[in-house]
Motif scaffolding. Sequence first.
Motif, short mmCIF file in Angstrom:
data_model
loop_
_atom_site.label_atom_id
_atom_site.label_comp_id
_atom_site.label_asym_id
_atom_site.label_seq_id
_atom_site.Cartn_x
_atom_site.Cartn_y
_atom_site.Cartn_z
N ASN A 8 0.81 -1.21 0.00
CA ASN A 8 0.00 0.00 0.00
C ASN A 8 0.85 1.26 0.00
O ASN A 8 0.44 2.30 0.49
N VAL A 10 2.46 4.30 -1.99
CA VAL A 10 2.13 5.04 -3.22
C VAL A 10 2.87 6.37 -3.25
O VAL A 10 3.32 6.86 -2.21
N ALA A 15 -1.63 8.62 -4.83
CA ALA A 15 -2.59 8.84 -3.74
C ALA A 15 -3.74 9.73 -4.20
O ALA A 15 -4.91 9.48 -3.89
N THR A 16 -3.40 10.76 -4.96
CA THR A 16 -4.42 11.66 -5.49
C THR A 16 -5.39 10.91 -6.38
O THR A 16 -6.62 11.07 -6.29
N ILE A 31 -9.73 7.85 3.38
CA ILE A 31 -8.37 7.46 3.05
C ILE A 31 -7.39 8.20 3.95
O ILE A 31 -7.48 9.42 4.12
N LEU A 33 -3.56 9.24 4.46
CA LEU A 33 -2.24 9.38 3.84
C LEU A 33 -1.21 9.45 4.95
O LEU A 33 -1.16 10.42 5.71
N LYS A 41 1.39 15.85 1.98
CA LYS A 41 0.16 15.05 2.12
C LYS A 41 -1.08 15.95 2.18
O LYS A 41 -2.07 15.68 1.49
N THR A 149 -4.68 12.68 7.26
CA THR A 149 -3.24 12.65 7.05
C THR A 149 -2.57 12.36 8.39
O THR A 149 -3.16 12.57 9.45
N LEU A 173 -2.87 4.47 3.12
CA LEU A 173 -1.89 4.52 2.04
C LEU A 173 -0.60 5.13 2.58
O LEU A 173 -0.62 6.25 3.10
N VAL A 175 2.57 7.03 2.01
CA VAL A 175 3.00 7.95 0.97
C VAL A 175 4.53 8.00 0.92
O VAL A 175 5.18 8.29 1.92
#
Length: 255
Positions: A8, A10, A15-16, A31, A33, A41, A149, A173, A175
């Motif tokens: 996971n 990215v 992510a966007t 979601i 980040l 983020k 975030t 996710l 980042v």
Amino acid sequence: MSNTIINNTVSLSEATRAIQLSIEVGDFTPILLLGQPGVGKTDAALQVSTSYGIPAHVAKSLVFRPALHDPTDLMGLPIIDAVTGTAKFSGTRFLASANEVADKYGIAIVVWDELAQATPMMQNAINSLLLDRRIGEQVLHPRVFQIATGNRVEDRAGAGKILTHTANRLEVLNVEFNAKDWTTWALENTSLSHLYHAFFSFRPEHLNSFDSARTINATPRSWTSMQHIPLPPESPRDLFQAKLAGRVGAGIASE
């Protein structure tokens, strides 16, 4: 059987796109980040909002930093009904504003910024919104989406552990910084001099040189903060170098 390793992790652009896919198919799973400080983020979350026509200042008004609040800032205060003697919560302006934005623009994106710094009590309050899309008497508009975030514990940025039942309400996710992604964003959204970009091409490792043991780190955020400081000779060279060193570190600034 495929030997492909699936994880996971990215880039910001991925992510966007993941957030936009959720919006397009009507998936309301929030979601998260998760990543090191300063890689963009929150900016990525705001960029998604503006991509749907929400003005930047309106998008920023829907950023909520749980570490600065307690649950009453989301639920409101209890009000006693004079007739029935029962209590209900008054609600708050923040969630009402999110619903109004969704009414006006057809979509609203609430950003729970730095969720990992929130107290367990505050995370529990937000859990109601993450899963049930309501808290107290307030219900989220059908077109309100949620993004969170957070930094990792190892980043030493004040982040605590996200409660397991909070994390279980989220799509997490991780980042990972991508220089190409950031450069594309910076050229479109900042006034950072081309001289900085030339330096990043020459020394790409200095664009994001993060070490949690250091107080001062060169990150995309700290470089972006230099966009409003005139380069020498418009600024005195010694003051410029001191300000740059105070944001990205003396070693990198000396180059």
